[in-house]
Design an enzyme around this catalytic site. Sequence first.
Site, short mmCIF file in Angstrom:
data_model
loop_
_atom_site.label_atom_id
_atom_site.label_comp_id
_atom_site.label_asym_id
_atom_site.label_seq_id
_atom_site.Cartn_x
_atom_site.Cartn_y
_atom_site.Cartn_z
N LYS A 1 0.86 -1.19 0.00
CA LYS A 1 0.00 0.00 0.00
C LYS A 1 0.89 1.23 0.00
O LYS A 1 1.93 1.26 0.69
CB LYS A 1 -0.90 -0.02 1.23
CG LYS A 1 -1.94 1.09 1.29
CD LYS A 1 -2.84 0.90 2.50
CE LYS A 1 -3.92 1.97 2.57
NZ LYS A 1 -4.84 1.77 3.72
N SER B 1 -9.58 1.54 2.36
CA SER B 1 -8.70 2.38 1.58
C SER B 1 -7.57 1.62 0.89
O SER B 1 -6.86 2.17 0.05
CB SER B 1 -8.08 3.46 2.48
OG SER B 1 -7.27 2.89 3.50
N SER C 1 -10.03 -0.89 6.49
CA SER C 1 -9.44 -0.68 5.17
C SER C 1 -8.67 -1.86 4.60
O SER C 1 -8.26 -1.83 3.44
CB SER C 1 -8.53 0.55 5.19
OG SER C 1 -9.30 1.71 5.37
#
Length: 513
Positions: free
Chosen positions: A102, A177, A201
Amino acid sequence: MTELPPNVRPPTPEEIREHAATHFMSLSEAEVEDFAAAIEGTLDGYERLDALPEPTQDRQFTERDPGYRPDDEEDPLNAVVRKCRVPGASTGPLSGYEVGLKDNVSLAGVEMTCGSKLFDGYVPERDATVVTRLLEAGATITAKLNMEDMAFSGSGELSATGPVLNPHDEDHIAGGSSSGSIAAVMNGDVDVAIGGDQGGSIRIPASWSGGVGHKPTHSLVPYTGVVGLGHTYDHVGPMARDVTDCARVLDAIAGKDPDDPRQGAVPTEAGGYLDGLGDDPSDVTVGVLAEGFGHEASEEGVDERVQDALDDFEAAGATVEEVSVPMHDDGLAIWNGVVIEETRALVRDEGVGHFGKGHYDTQFAETFGRARRAGADDYLTTLKLTLVLGEYLAEQYHGRYYAKAQNLARELAERYDEALADVDVLAMPTTPQTAHERRDHLTRLEVIERALNMLDNTAPFDVTGHPAISVPAGESDGLPVGLMFVGERFEDATVLGAGRAFEASVGWDWQED
């Protein structure tokens, strides 16, 4: 008089008055004059601070190809921010695995954007602890993966570079996310990925995109070198196509890190999370959380598919019974009470915070400090709302609601623990609904609603810290549905074991349909 370094200048009399006023002080002329003299003397010591070298990171794996941004043809889901190549050890449990990060996880020498145009061109000088551990385990890091702008949405459509498309149905979005993390895994761009979880997330995109995402117990995996939102609810963990690979990655990244101020004692699984996996449903006792169903945002098809999947799990040999934690219905309100003011505080503290014993990323603090002063108007709508409301609550109510929410979070954790005393795991839908349909030209209020309307079951476990995993349970109206198992804190092996037993006996893989 000692000449001060160029980066440290004494405040002007007007600045002294201004900064005093932020603490509700009105200084006399004499006080301003005396303080100016005292401050100038104190700042002499800062010349020495500037001269002292900061500790550097001793990096074993120095071969770094910073890579490139792929075009739409190479990256049709908009999952990848940067393709790169950083090989780790020649042997190890992750040898042969290509891993994506990420894009709020620091990888030295490779651009990190946090999904925001505020950080275009920012290149960290240090590796996050999870990066070091992945490389030591033999992984090769091959991608930085897209994410919601500064991680402040659960939908998957609010990256600065546009929506991340759902790998199951490109007319829908991936969930956030950690949107790019799951999309890249399911699309075969990487074997496994690292995601972050503050309100769901890791688990939300896993649920919406048909993958597996494990949010470890709070602090089990070091957060050092990962850009966060709040120390008491920041989590980082693995995302994969199956539970086995999540356990394999967790073995590599879990454990004590002296540089992480979030950690206290960090017990890990003695024999390893991977070796502890079983696939026998009869070894699992499930408490189906009554309050995990029937939320305002719940889709009937999602609730039914999860209940049917649990019935199938019981038929395969698992013990399944209903349990109740009435306080779960207040979990989202408690989460809001913590997150809104703590996020406001961390942003004001230049994204790194204060008061912990551990590593402080001075490079990122300087970059973030400059970026927010010059470009705060470019914050995501949800972050703007949170900062405005957080500032108002802190100023008007003197932190009362934050403090009360933290106290209630401990009580909520106790209520979950009471329910878990008689079962191995709690079970519920990961999200109340399936993936949002991709839409253009949303109003500001629609953006906010779509970014936050899936948190009912995921967010409470971020403030209590319990480990939770989302595994695919089937589909509703042609879209993936996630089932979430939750266990006692630091009983991640139990949670992974339940997920693996479900996967082996009932699990669903849309790619094999």
